[in-house]
Design an enzyme around this catalytic site. Sequence first.
Site, mmCIF file in Angstrom:
data_model
loop_
_atom_site.group_PDB
_atom_site.id
_atom_site.type_symbol
_atom_site.label_atom_id
_atom_site.label_comp_id
_atom_site.label_asym_id
_atom_site.label_seq_id
_atom_site.Cartn_x
_atom_site.Cartn_y
_atom_site.Cartn_z
ATOM 1 N N ARG A 12 0.784 -1.236 0.000
ATOM 2 C CA ARG A 12 0.000 0.000 0.000
ATOM 3 C C ARG A 12 0.821 1.294 0.000
ATOM 4 O O ARG A 12 0.370 2.307 -0.533
ATOM 5 C CB ARG A 12 -0.913 0.036 1.241
ATOM 6 C CG ARG A 12 -1.990 -1.013 1.254
ATOM 7 C CD ARG A 12 -2.718 -1.031 2.594
ATOM 8 N NE ARG A 12 -3.453 0.190 2.842
ATOM 9 C CZ ARG A 12 -4.717 0.392 2.489
ATOM 10 N NH1 ARG A 12 -5.373 -0.555 1.863
ATOM 11 N NH2 ARG A 12 -5.326 1.526 2.774
ATOM 12 N N ARG A 77 21.597 -25.220 4.238
ATOM 13 C CA ARG A 77 21.077 -24.302 5.267
ATOM 14 C C ARG A 77 21.932 -23.055 5.404
ATOM 15 O O ARG A 77 22.174 -22.560 6.506
ATOM 16 C CB ARG A 77 20.986 -25.013 6.629
ATOM 17 C CG ARG A 77 20.124 -26.252 6.640
ATOM 18 C CD ARG A 77 18.667 -25.911 6.424
ATOM 19 N NE ARG A 77 17.822 -27.113 6.438
ATOM 20 C CZ ARG A 77 16.511 -27.100 6.252
ATOM 21 N NH1 ARG A 77 15.910 -25.960 6.037
ATOM 22 N NH2 ARG A 77 15.814 -28.213 6.249
ATOM 23 N N HIS A 78 22.408 -22.532 4.282
ATOM 24 C CA HIS A 78 23.267 -21.343 4.302
ATOM 25 C C HIS A 78 23.027 -20.584 3.002
ATOM 26 O O HIS A 78 23.349 -21.081 1.916
ATOM 27 C CB HIS A 78 24.736 -21.761 4.424
ATOM 28 C CG HIS A 78 25.656 -20.645 4.810
ATOM 29 N ND1 HIS A 78 25.985 -19.616 3.966
ATOM 30 C CD2 HIS A 78 26.327 -20.412 5.970
ATOM 31 C CE1 HIS A 78 26.814 -18.788 4.577
ATOM 32 N NE2 HIS A 78 27.033 -19.241 5.802
ATOM 33 N N ASP A 79 22.445 -19.388 3.129
ATOM 34 C CA ASP A 79 22.030 -18.671 1.915
ATOM 35 C C ASP A 79 23.211 -18.256 1.034
ATOM 36 O O ASP A 79 23.143 -18.374 -0.196
ATOM 37 C CB ASP A 79 21.163 -17.459 2.268
ATOM 38 C CG ASP A 79 21.852 -16.470 3.204
ATOM 39 O OD1 ASP A 79 22.916 -16.801 3.765
ATOM 40 O OD2 ASP A 79 21.307 -15.354 3.378
ATOM 41 N N HIS A 151 0.542 26.909 23.116
ATOM 42 C CA HIS A 151 -0.259 26.053 24.005
ATOM 43 C C HIS A 151 -1.637 25.769 23.385
ATOM 44 O O HIS A 151 -2.580 25.426 24.103
ATOM 45 C CB HIS A 151 -0.435 26.686 25.391
ATOM 46 C CG HIS A 151 0.826 27.243 25.960
ATOM 47 N ND1 HIS A 151 1.738 26.470 26.652
ATOM 48 C CD2 HIS A 151 1.352 28.496 25.912
ATOM 49 C CE1 HIS A 151 2.759 27.226 27.017
ATOM 50 N NE2 HIS A 151 2.560 28.454 26.575
ATOM 51 N N GLN A 233 33.627 -9.201 12.311
ATOM 52 C CA GLN A 233 33.184 -9.879 11.089
ATOM 53 C C GLN A 233 32.236 -8.997 10.300
ATOM 54 O O GLN A 233 32.210 -9.040 9.075
ATOM 55 C CB GLN A 233 32.488 -11.202 11.448
ATOM 56 C CG GLN A 233 32.110 -12.022 10.224
ATOM 57 C CD GLN A 233 31.450 -13.337 10.585
ATOM 58 O OE1 GLN A 233 30.271 -13.536 10.335
ATOM 59 N NE2 GLN A 233 32.219 -14.235 11.192
ATOM 60 N N SER A 281 -16.584 9.325 5.427
ATOM 61 C CA SER A 281 -17.120 8.484 6.489
ATOM 62 C C SER A 281 -18.215 7.607 5.917
ATOM 63 O O SER A 281 -19.007 8.054 5.082
ATOM 64 C CB SER A 281 -17.676 9.353 7.623
ATOM 65 O OG SER A 281 -18.457 8.590 8.516
ATOM 66 N N ARG A 295 -2.499 9.267 7.979
ATOM 67 C CA ARG A 295 -1.634 8.160 7.571
ATOM 68 C C ARG A 295 -0.159 8.529 7.762
ATOM 69 O O ARG A 295 0.647 7.686 8.157
ATOM 70 C CB ARG A 295 -1.905 7.783 6.112
ATOM 71 C CG ARG A 295 -1.120 6.566 5.651
ATOM 72 C CD ARG A 295 -1.517 6.125 4.252
ATOM 73 N NE ARG A 295 -2.874 5.615 4.216
ATOM 74 C CZ ARG A 295 -3.480 5.207 3.095
ATOM 75 N NH1 ARG A 295 -2.852 5.282 1.937
ATOM 76 N NH2 ARG A 295 -4.713 4.741 3.140
ATOM 77 N N SER A 326 20.571 -10.547 12.952
ATOM 78 C CA SER A 326 20.162 -10.854 11.588
ATOM 79 C C SER A 326 18.656 -10.769 11.352
ATOM 80 O O SER A 326 18.188 -10.029 10.481
ATOM 81 C CB SER A 326 20.666 -12.245 11.196
ATOM 82 O OG SER A 326 20.276 -12.570 9.890
ATOM 83 N N ARG A 330 16.749 -7.748 9.248
ATOM 84 C CA ARG A 330 16.007 -8.018 8.013
ATOM 85 C C ARG A 330 14.637 -7.342 8.020
ATOM 86 O O ARG A 330 14.073 -7.046 6.968
ATOM 87 C CB ARG A 330 15.807 -9.527 7.833
ATOM 88 C CG ARG A 330 17.046 -10.302 7.426
ATOM 89 C CD ARG A 330 16.746 -11.791 7.453
ATOM 90 N NE ARG A 330 17.955 -12.597 7.322
ATOM 91 C CZ ARG A 330 18.363 -13.159 6.193
ATOM 92 N NH1 ARG A 330 17.656 -12.987 5.085
ATOM 93 N NH2 ARG A 330 19.454 -13.885 6.159
#
Length: 476
Positions: A12, A77-79, A151, A233, A281, A295, A326, A330
Amino acid sequence: MKNTYESPLSARYASAEMKFLFSPDKKFRTWRRLWIALAESEMELGLPITQEQIDEMRRFADDINYEVAGEREKIVRHDVMAHVYAYGEQCPKARPIIHLGATSCYVGDNTDMIVMTEALRLLRDKLVGVIRILSRFAVEYKDLPTLAFTHYQPAQPTTVGKRATLWIQDLLMDLEDVEYQLGKAKLLGSKGTTGTQASFLELFDGDYEKVKALDRKIAEKMGYSSCFAVSGQTYSRKLDSQILSILSGIAQSATKFSNDIRLLQHMKEIEEPFEKGQIGSSAMAYKRNPMRSERIASLARYVIVDSLNPAITAATQWFERTLDDSANKRLSVPEAFLAVDGILDLYSNVADGLVVYPKVIEQHLLRELPFMATENIMMDAVKRGADRQQLHEQIRVHSMEAARVVKEQGGENDLLDRIAADPVFGVTREELSGLVDPSQYTGCAAEQTQEFVSGVVNPVLKEYDSIEIKKVEIHL
């Protein structure tokens, strides 16, 4: 698919440009660009890598074989290693040297830094667009007196344009922060598993100068002037915290604007755009709700709170790195950018379509102006020989009575009539009318506005002449 959760930020609010920056295509194409930059730099520094291997990698730089990578990731199991494997399947000659000496953060962290930098540039351009729109609005209405508030109580008048300069000032501060961050953008480089570059020192037979040159070459090939001098790292998660702090600042500025518009729309002085067929409305057909401004405030609140995520992450990293950053990263970083992108599109749309009602503004101002004119009325009477202390007491009494009529009886402010009828002031009703010209009470508002736009805003905007303001369509 309608049976799976989809983030509203993607569905959206955010633009196509921002969504692309955080897309899988952008991510994995950047990984491959980084692998090419690494291999090419290693070749230039003397490692046994051929141009043929580099050319092969380039051929598949944008052709991501997602299916192969996905199947491989189920096994390993390791991208990162799954994508190394997938790239190697496409580039059999280059397979032995893809990701040579690197750790996962070489592609992961450098890509994150590149994406955040490009996303900041996109937000910068949108900030500039909003500032341009508001500066035109400020100049157009620099002379229109309006009731000012402290105020949320009536105070000395200002002008509609002068009030807009307050919104612009906040955005200029945000723009400065964005530019400062962009001005010091750098990469992680190739630092290895704990930041010591040990694997690269081994590859280059102990030649530390070549290890340093590798960082410089990678940065240059990726369009950056430098890398962080030291790291664990990962790059310091302090960077994420700093960047989201800037995004939070933009959200704060946008909220201030949106709140002002919502209050002004309640007073029927200024309204946000309202589409011809828009429904305010489901029950009250006459309503024109400030949905866009609401919004803005709603998304901004999310960003302000979200900025705590990288702050806590930066504070709780252990030694050279932990992986508890991690999953949070993300979510928190991309969604903050997508939300601010949506906020600035809304801000642009609202600012570009503001509807001003001068007669209502004048009516509200004139209702309060007699109270504000009393100082001038008193000084004018003193000049004619009246007693200042006696005048002050009489004005106090008349003001209280006039206020009682307005508040308790719902009547009009009759303060000027009361003063004209009091012989101690020695002034007629007609003479008093000349003392309640709204333009006499706005001080230097018009001059300040013109000088601010001409002397502060326009020189800044001139630096961004090449940025085109795109009219933003909002889907409610």
